[in-house]
Design a protein around this motif. Structure first.
Motif, PDB file in Angstrom:
ATOM      1  N   VAL A 106      -7.060  24.407 -19.162  1.00 20.25           N
ATOM      2  CA  VAL A 106      -5.901  23.518 -19.290  1.00 20.25           C
ATOM      3  C   VAL A 106      -5.401  23.568 -20.728  1.00 20.25           C
ATOM      4  O   VAL A 106      -6.134  23.235 -21.659  1.00 20.25           O
ATOM      5  N   THR A 107      -4.163  24.006 -20.914  1.00 21.18           N
ATOM      6  CA  THR A 107      -3.605  24.096 -22.259  1.00 21.18           C
ATOM      7  C   THR A 107      -3.151  22.729 -22.773  1.00 21.18           C
ATOM      8  O   THR A 107      -2.989  21.774 -22.000  1.00 21.18           O
ATOM      9  N   ALA A 108      -2.935  22.629 -24.076  1.00 22.34           N
ATOM     10  CA  ALA A 108      -2.668  21.337 -24.713  1.00 22.34           C
ATOM     11  C   ALA A 108      -1.399  20.667 -24.190  1.00 22.34           C
ATOM     12  O   ALA A 108      -1.360  19.448 -24.032  1.00 22.34           O
ATOM     13  N   SER A 109      -0.361  21.440 -23.915  1.00 23.99           N
ATOM     14  CA  SER A 109       0.879  20.817 -23.435  1.00 23.99           C
ATOM     15  C   SER A 109       0.685  20.208 -22.046  1.00 23.99           C
ATOM     16  O   SER A 109       1.210  19.130 -21.755  1.00 23.99           O
ATOM     17  N   SER A 110      -0.080  20.872 -21.187  1.00 23.86           N
ATOM     18  CA  SER A 110      -0.371  20.311 -19.865  1.00 23.86           C
ATOM     19  C   SER A 110      -1.219  19.056 -19.980  1.00 23.86           C
ATOM     20  O   SER A 110      -0.994  18.068 -19.270  1.00 23.86           O
ATOM     21  N   ALA A 111      -2.216  19.099 -20.870  1.00 24.34           N
ATOM     22  CA  ALA A 111      -3.064  17.928 -21.080  1.00 24.34           C
ATOM     23  C   ALA A 111      -2.236  16.754 -21.577  1.00 24.34           C
ATOM     24  O   ALA A 111      -2.325  15.636 -21.054  1.00 24.34           O
ATOM     25  N   ALA A 112      -1.423  16.995 -22.597  1.00 25.16           N
ATOM     26  CA  ALA A 112      -0.584  15.926 -23.152  1.00 25.16           C
ATOM     27  C   ALA A 112       0.419  15.433 -22.122  1.00 25.16           C
ATOM     28  O   ALA A 112       0.675  14.233 -21.999  1.00 25.16           O
ATOM     29  N   GLY A 113       0.999  16.364 -21.351  1.00 25.51           N
ATOM     30  CA  GLY A 113       1.964  15.978 -20.329  1.00 25.51           C
ATOM     31  C   GLY A 113       1.372  15.050 -19.295  1.00 25.51           C
ATOM     32  O   GLY A 113       2.014  14.090 -18.872  1.00 25.51           O
ATOM     33  N   SER A 114       0.121  15.304 -18.899  1.00 24.98           N
ATOM     34  CA  SER A 114      -0.516  14.453 -17.890  1.00 24.98           C
ATOM     35  C   SER A 114      -0.750  13.037 -18.410  1.00 24.98           C
ATOM     36  O   SER A 114      -0.734  12.076 -17.641  1.00 24.98           O
ATOM     37  N   VAL A 115      -0.947  12.922 -19.700  1.00 23.75           N
ATOM     38  CA  VAL A 115      -1.200  11.613 -20.319  1.00 23.75           C
ATOM     39  C   VAL A 115       0.056  10.753 -20.325  1.00 23.75           C
ATOM     40  O   VAL A 115      -0.004   9.536 -20.116  1.00 23.75           O
ATOM     41  N   VAL A 186       4.496  12.027 -28.841  1.00 23.58           N
ATOM     42  CA  VAL A 186       3.440  12.584 -29.687  1.00 23.58           C
ATOM     43  C   VAL A 186       2.111  12.175 -29.066  1.00 23.58           C
ATOM     44  O   VAL A 186       1.834  10.984 -28.899  1.00 23.58           O
ATOM     45  N   VAL A 187       1.328  13.158 -28.684  1.00 23.22           N
ATOM     46  CA  VAL A 187       0.001  12.896 -28.119  1.00 23.22           C
ATOM     47  C   VAL A 187      -1.029  13.524 -29.040  1.00 23.22           C
ATOM     48  O   VAL A 187      -1.017  14.740 -29.260  1.00 23.22           O
ATOM     49  N   ARG A 188      -1.889  12.694 -29.562  1.00 22.80           N
ATOM     50  CA  ARG A 188      -2.935  13.162 -30.474  1.00 22.80           C
ATOM     51  C   ARG A 188      -4.282  13.138 -29.754  1.00 22.80           C
ATOM     52  O   ARG A 188      -4.614  12.183 -29.077  1.00 22.80           O
ATOM     53  N   HIS A 189      -5.038  14.211 -29.882  1.00 24.55           N
ATOM     54  CA  HIS A 189      -6.338  14.342 -29.197  1.00 24.55           C
ATOM     55  C   HIS A 189      -6.194  14.111 -27.695  1.00 24.55           C
ATOM     56  O   HIS A 189      -6.907  13.314 -27.086  1.00 24.55           O
ATOM     57  N   ALA A 190      -5.261  14.834 -27.076  1.00 21.70           N
ATOM     58  CA  ALA A 190      -5.001  14.654 -25.646  1.00 21.70           C
ATOM     59  C   ALA A 190      -6.269  14.886 -24.822  1.00 21.70           C
ATOM     60  O   ALA A 190      -6.924  15.924 -24.937  1.00 21.70           O
ATOM     61  N   LEU A 191      -6.609  13.891 -23.999  1.00 12.45           N
ATOM     62  CA  LEU A 191      -7.769  13.922 -23.113  1.00 12.45           C
ATOM     63  C   LEU A 191      -9.086  14.120 -23.853  1.00 12.45           C
ATOM     64  O   LEU A 191     -10.046  14.664 -23.311  1.00 12.45           O
ATOM     65  N   ARG A 192      -9.123  13.670 -25.100  1.00 13.90           N
ATOM     66  CA  ARG A 192     -10.354  13.693 -25.892  1.00 13.90           C
ATOM     67  C   ARG A 192     -10.631  12.286 -26.400  1.00 13.90           C
ATOM     68  O   ARG A 192      -9.773  11.399 -26.341  1.00 13.90           O
ATOM     69  N   ASP A 193     -11.815  12.100 -26.960  1.00 12.11           N
ATOM     70  CA  ASP A 193     -12.103  10.835 -27.633  1.00 12.11           C
ATOM     71  C   ASP A 193     -11.096  10.611 -28.751  1.00 12.11           C
ATOM     72  O   ASP A 193     -10.741  11.537 -29.476  1.00 12.11           O
TER      73      ASP A 193
END
Length: 238
Positions: A106-115, A186-193
């Motif tokens: 899962v790339t960062a843009s997809s991760a951030a988009g889901s958030v 702006v999504v920082r640390h998408a799907l991370r702690d």
């Protein structure tokens, strides 16, 4: 004969890795990667031989992974998708007779988009603002062309201490083609702690909250916010 898996581990959390990525790591006896990325999957590699380097050690990691894969089953890991700003391209350029398999993540843009909702539902692109590999004039040209084409734009590597003005200039270019009420996330640390989400428009965008751990997503002319979610409609008659 050995084998080299080039693996995208996703955003960083084990629960967002693909099953195939976990299986491939389990098959390997050696894991190669950037030291911070190896830390992200520590429970999966506790009984394996590790080879890690710091930032900008990409060529050394790839060379070592290829050497080791002649007689071992090796995992070379990247965050996100190994084929999107990852190690897959470099490995395939350097590959001779080694056996290589690329495993996506899962790339960062997809991760951030889901958030933040569903901002990437129509034509979109990823543009890195890092000029380590790409001339800055070409980066600006890509931003301008994407903005002119009304594409949703995900900005990777958006702002560092050495080039804090690049993001500002990218946003100014996009403003030439988009309404000032266009949503920007702006999504920082998408799907991370430590995940952080901030929503703006082009008009009130604050670049000071952005760093290299962030992804900036700029909507197209149809994007909007509903119930706190960033949405780009696909065109269905709703």
């Amino acid at each position: 004969m050995g084998k080299l898996y080039v693996i995208g581990i996703g955003p960083g959390g084990l629960d967002h890795m693909t099953l195939r990525a976990k299986e491939a790591i389990d098959e390997c006896n050696i894991v190669v990667g950037y030291n911070k990325y190896i830390d992200m999957i520590k429970p999966l590699v506790e009984n394996k031989e590790l080879f890690s380097t710091g930032m900008r050690g990409e060529e050394a990691r790839c060379k070592k992974a290829l050497e080791l894969s002649k007689d071992n089953t090796v995992a070379l890991i990247s965050t996100g998708d190994s084929g999107i700003y990852g190690m897959a391209g470099l490995i395939l350029q350097m590959q001779n007779d080694e056996v290589v398999e690329v495993i996506p993540g899962v790339t960062a843009s997809s991760a951030a988009g889901s958030v933040i909702g569903a901002p990437l539902m129509h034509d979109n692109c990823n543009i890195s603002l890092s000029d380590l590999m790409t001339p800055y004039d070409l980066i600006k040209k890509r931003v301008r062309n994407a903005a002119d084409a009304d594409m949703i734009i995900s900005l990777y590597n958006p702002r560092s201490k050495g080039r804090p003005h690049y993001l500002r200039e990218a946003i100014e270019i996009i403003k030439e083609y988009r309404s000032l009420d266009t949503p920007v996330a702006v999504v920082r640390h998408a799907l991370r702690d430590g995940q952080e989400v901030r929503m703006f428009t082009l008009e009130n965008f604050d670049e000071e909250v952005v760093d290299m751990f962030s992804i900036v997503i700029v909507g197209n002319s149809q994007s909007f916010i509903k119930n706190g979610k960033f949405i780009t409609p696909r065109g269905y008659d709703v």
